[in-house]
Design a protein around this motif. Structure first.
Motif, short mmCIF file in Angstrom:
data_model
loop_
_atom_site.label_atom_id
_atom_site.label_comp_id
_atom_site.label_asym_id
_atom_site.label_seq_id
_atom_site.Cartn_x
_atom_site.Cartn_y
_atom_site.Cartn_z
N VAL A 1 0.85 -1.19 0.00
CA VAL A 1 0.00 0.00 0.00
C VAL A 1 0.89 1.24 0.00
O VAL A 1 1.59 1.50 0.98
CB VAL A 1 -0.93 0.03 1.22
N PRO A 2 0.86 2.03 -1.07
CA PRO A 2 1.63 3.27 -1.07
C PRO A 2 0.90 4.37 -0.29
O PRO A 2 -0.33 4.46 -0.34
CB PRO A 2 1.73 3.63 -2.56
N PHE A 3 1.69 5.17 0.41
CA PHE A 3 1.17 6.34 1.12
C PHE A 3 1.84 7.59 0.56
O PHE A 3 2.92 7.52 -0.04
CB PHE A 3 1.46 6.25 2.62
N SER A 4 1.23 8.72 0.79
CA SER A 4 1.89 9.99 0.49
C SER A 4 2.92 10.27 1.59
O SER A 4 2.97 9.59 2.61
CB SER A 4 0.86 11.13 0.45
N ASP B 1 -1.09 9.71 4.04
CA ASP B 1 -2.40 9.34 3.50
C ASP B 1 -2.25 8.21 2.48
O ASP B 1 -1.22 8.10 1.81
CB ASP B 1 -3.05 10.55 2.81
N ILE B 2 -3.28 7.37 2.35
CA ILE B 2 -3.19 6.32 1.34
C ILE B 2 -3.17 6.96 -0.05
O ILE B 2 -3.85 7.95 -0.32
CB ILE B 2 -4.33 5.30 1.44
N ASP B 3 -2.37 6.38 -0.92
CA ASP B 3 -2.26 6.84 -2.31
C ASP B 3 -3.09 5.88 -3.17
O ASP B 3 -2.60 4.84 -3.62
CB ASP B 3 -0.78 6.83 -2.73
N PHE C 1 5.33 4.34 -7.63
CA PHE C 1 4.62 5.40 -6.92
C PHE C 1 5.65 6.35 -6.34
O PHE C 1 6.86 6.07 -6.36
CB PHE C 1 3.67 4.85 -5.84
N ALA C 2 5.17 7.47 -5.80
CA ALA C 2 6.09 8.57 -5.49
C ALA C 2 6.83 8.43 -4.17
O ALA C 2 8.00 8.80 -4.07
CB ALA C 2 5.30 9.89 -5.50
N SER C 3 6.17 7.93 -3.14
CA SER C 3 6.75 7.96 -1.79
C SER C 3 6.96 6.56 -1.24
O SER C 3 6.11 5.68 -1.40
CB SER C 3 5.82 8.74 -0.85
N ALA C 4 8.08 6.37 -0.56
CA ALA C 4 8.37 5.10 0.11
C ALA C 4 7.95 5.13 1.58
O ALA C 4 8.39 4.29 2.36
CB ALA C 4 9.86 4.79 0.00
#
Length: 315
Positions: free
Chosen positions: A24-27, A31-33, A280-283
């Protein structure tokens, strides 16, 4: 009662080969992405797998709200509903039997092809209580097949082949066992030789994948950030190239064996891999989490460089 051939065939058609657990990627703010998660689903389904599982430890399921979990499960089922060649395994980890039954039934109603059940483990329930919990969920979703997850390192739950076989004799929709004991091979072989014989999948990041395959595992359920490597290892074994499968596994083993020293560590490493690949953008991992130190970040970079031929950019 014993499992029917039709049910066994149905279960192994769902899980046959690599069946990744979705992250699940988050910002950066936590927050969930949702758009990022949809890309995760589409990426994994595009690697040639026949099924995916969500949510698991790799999904940080224990850090999601009920609303977030519902939204993300909806994204997954929306994507798999358009693909007759893939299946969705929706996981249930609730400790209370009443809640587990309700969640499992709702997942099947929403379109899940299988349910993955993690037995209760808080405050060390008795084996009798665990069996009653598993049996109740099996009854609630019958005839939908169920994967029983055995993860003693993460949960402390103790089950054995005889207990699992006894459940399966009463509940024919107990179709697969996800074996994450270390090593898993002996239990996989015991389940296959039991009454009724039970198919197994191997987890634990594929650390013991070659041995599990040789002992009859029908699939592997690792994380999803480098699915292509697991698919290639499995392909080599399945096509008779055992030497090639062993060779590729030996190359990846120093990485996955280190990362699997701690569940939060491999979650953080896999998220950084996905972010660096452009998925996705954030780890970001929700706290409490493992924070990769500079050498662990360099390890991820070495991993991506070494396997660049199998891990193209996803940007």
């Amino acid at each position: 009662m014993t499992a029917t051939p039709a049910l066994a065939d149905r279960a192994t058609a769902v899980v046959n080969g690599v069946s990744p657990v979705l992250e699940v990627p988050f910002s950066d703010s936590g927050d969930i992405d949702v758009d990022g998660f949809r890309r995760v689903v589409r990426y994994v389904l595009g690697t040639g797998v026949t099924s995916v599982m969500f949510p698991g430890f790799a999904s940080e399921f224990h850090k999601l709200t009920e609303g977030e979990r519902e939204v993300l499960t909806g994204v997954l089922l929306d994507e798999t509903s358009r693909r007759p060649d893939v299946s969705a395994i929706v996981a249930v980890q609730d400790h209370a039997t009443r809640l587990a039954v309700a969640r499992a039934a709702a997942a099947v109603k929403a379109g899940a092809d299988m349910v993955n059940l993690l037995p209760p483990h808080f405050l060390s329930p008795s084996r009798r209580a665990i069996v009653a919990h598993v049996s109740a969920v099996l009854d609630a979703i019958a005839p939908t097949p169920l994967v029983l997850q055995y993860a003693p390192a993460e949960t402390g739950t103790s089950l054995d082949g005889a207990t699992i076989a006894a459940i399966a004799r009463e509940h024919p929709n107990l179709a697969l066992i996800k074996v994450e004991s270390s090593p898993p091979g002996a239990l996989i072989a015991e389940l296959a030789a039991g009454d009724p014989p039970l198919a197994a999948v191997e987890g634990y990041a594929g650390v013991q994948l070659p041995d599990a395959y040789r002992r009859g595992a029908v699939g592997s359920q690792p994380g999803c950030s480098f699915t292509e490597i697991y698919v290639e290892i499995w392909r080599r074994f399945a096509t008779g190239d055992e030497a090639g499968g062993d060779e590729l596994h030996r190359r990846v083993l120093p990485y996955i064996s280190y990362w699997m020293l701690d569940t939060e560590l491999i979650v953080a490493a896999e998220k950084l891999i996905s972010a660096k690949r452009g998925l996705f953008a954030s780890a970001y991992c929700r706290e409490p989490a493992h924070r990769l130190d500079p050498e662990e970040v360099r390890m991820v970079d070495r991993f991506l460089a070494e396997f660049s031929d199998l891990l193209p950019s996803l940007a």
